[in-house]
Design a protein around this motif. Structure first.
Motif, PDB file in Angstrom:
ATOM      1  N   ARG A  37      31.589 -73.924 -49.613  1.00 30.65           N
ATOM      2  CA  ARG A  37      30.504 -74.886 -49.414  1.00 30.65           C
ATOM      3  C   ARG A  37      29.535 -74.868 -50.581  1.00 30.65           C
ATOM      4  O   ARG A  37      29.430 -73.883 -51.313  1.00 30.65           O
ATOM      5  N   ARG A  38      28.790 -75.955 -50.681  1.00 26.11           N
ATOM      6  CA  ARG A  38      27.750 -76.058 -51.716  1.00 26.11           C
ATOM      7  C   ARG A  38      26.577 -75.160 -51.376  1.00 26.11           C
ATOM      8  O   ARG A  38      26.522 -74.554 -50.302  1.00 26.11           O
ATOM      9  N   PRO A  45      25.902 -70.154 -53.958  1.00 24.11           N
ATOM     10  CA  PRO A  45      27.208 -69.956 -53.305  1.00 24.11           C
ATOM     11  C   PRO A  45      27.797 -68.565 -53.531  1.00 24.11           C
ATOM     12  O   PRO A  45      28.366 -67.976 -52.604  1.00 24.11           O
ATOM     13  N   ALA A  72      36.710 -79.058 -53.156  1.00 27.05           N
ATOM     14  CA  ALA A  72      35.329 -78.628 -53.372  1.00 27.05           C
ATOM     15  C   ALA A  72      35.211 -77.627 -54.508  1.00 27.05           C
ATOM     16  O   ALA A  72      34.111 -77.416 -55.033  1.00 27.05           O
ATOM     17  N   HIS A  75      33.302 -78.446 -57.794  1.00 23.60           N
ATOM     18  CA  HIS A  75      32.576 -79.695 -57.613  1.00 23.60           C
ATOM     19  C   HIS A  75      31.399 -79.463 -56.666  1.00 23.60           C
ATOM     20  O   HIS A  75      31.532 -79.609 -55.453  1.00 23.60           O
ATOM     21  N   GLY A  76      30.291 -79.048 -57.216  1.00 20.10           N
ATOM     22  CA  GLY A  76      29.085 -78.883 -56.423  1.00 20.10           C
ATOM     23  C   GLY A  76      28.969 -77.576 -55.680  1.00 20.10           C
ATOM     24  O   GLY A  76      28.010 -77.359 -54.954  1.00 20.10           O
ATOM     25  N   ASP A  77      29.914 -76.678 -55.868  1.00 19.90           N
ATOM     26  CA  ASP A  77      29.859 -75.411 -55.135  1.00 19.90           C
ATOM     27  C   ASP A  77      29.353 -74.273 -56.012  1.00 19.90           C
ATOM     28  O   ASP A  77      29.320 -73.128 -55.584  1.00 19.90           O
TER      29      ASP A  77
END
Length: 315
Positions: A37-38, A45, A72, A75-77
């Motif tokens: 998860r982000r 994280p 994920a 990408h943004g985590d």
């Protein structure tokens, strides 16, 4: 004399010959969705992963399963998404398929949905700790579209995947979202009260599922508790494990949970979504509510605002 003795001993003999019921057992496994998860409200994280691993170890929790969304990663985590997944496995836990991009089956073409599962399998299969389990994002197994539901059941079987079902949940994702929004808004969050909600709701959800399963199946299958890889888990998962044990639960491995024959059940319900407990209760004709009360997000929101933010009154 002998006749009287026989009459006296016969009831005792019958009792001795009757099967002895097994002692009631409450067993439950931990599962975490949406890894990696982000960033959340409190940790990066990487910090979250390190803390979840440490808290599970300190609580002497057995093997949990992390259901992964490979898209994920990166990408943004934050930095190290793949390394974070590997860290869970190195700590003794296992990983499984939660789809590549977390689509909702009810609103996704069947062919595209299966392709998304395949994309996740391409990343997962062959990695240490991999298990051939698939968990439907949003616990959406097709909703009212039975043709789509059955197509996915067949598609999973053809791929050698089994349904990574859930039996108990308390919508911890909603509690995480409420917390993140409050922190971003600059509100004061009572961490002790927040932890009490996180722990209490999960224990209550497990007990609710246990009671419902006994009612509709006549036994106590091994429960699978739905959690998410959140900052709240990083803060309170150790407390939750200890609270479950205090409430009479034995925390077992994910492997043990998914060996339970309850996993072979494929209930036919008007809408395919939610926990296996709810589906079995629905199929058995049990009246609503067939779900734990704080899965109703309006009730959970009201309680959060009252207990954690000190606003308003809980319903």
């Amino acid at each position: 004399m002998r006749s009287a003795l026989r009459r006296l001993l016969l009831p005792l003999l019958i009792l001795l010959l009757l099967p002895v019921p097994a002692a009631a057992q409450k067993m439950i496994a931990l599962s975490f969705d949406d890894a990696p998860r982000r960033a959340g409200a409190f940790f990066t994280p990487d910090e979250r992963t390190q803390r979840i691993i440490a808290e599970l170890k300190e609580a002497k929790a057995p093997q949990a399963v992390f259901f992964v969304n490979p898209t994920a990663i990166g990408h943004g985590d934050g930095v190290g998404g793949a390394e974070r997944i590997a860290a869970y496995v190195a700590a003794g836990h296992v990983i499984a398929n939660h789809s590549n991009s977390h689509p909702r089956l009810s609103t996704t073409d069947t062919t595209a949905y299966l392709a998304d599962i395949d994309a996740a399998e391409a990343w997962l299969n062959g990695r240490p700790g991999y298990r051939p389990w698939f968990r439907f994002p949003f616990l959406d197994e097709g909703g009212k579209d039975k043709a789509k539901r059955d197509a996915l059941r067949q598609g999973l079987a053809a791929r050698g995947l089994r349904n990574g079902y859930v039996t108990a949940e308390s919508s911890d994702w909603h509690l995480e979202n409420l917390t993140r929004d409050a922190v971003q808004a600059g509100k004061t969050v009572d961490r002790k009260a927040l932890g009490a909600l996180y722990v209490t709701w999960h224990v209550e959800a497990a007990d609710f599922a246990d009671a419902m399963m006994k009612q509709v199946t006549g036994r106590q299958p091994v429960q699978v508790l739905l959690l998410h890889e959140t900052d709240l888990a990083a803060l309170y998962i150790g407390d939750l494990v200890r609270a479950l044990r205090k409430a009479g639960w034995t925390v077992v491995t994910a492997d043990q949970a998914y060996a339970d024959p309850i996993g072979k059940e494929m209930p036919d319900t008007p809408s395919a979504n939610g926990t296996l407990t709810e589906a079995l209760a629905w199929a058995a004709g049990a009246p609503a509510p067939r779900w734990y009360r704080y899965n109703q997000t309006d009730l959970a929101t009201a309680m959060f605002r009252t207990k954690v933010l000190g606003e308003g009154e809980a319903e």
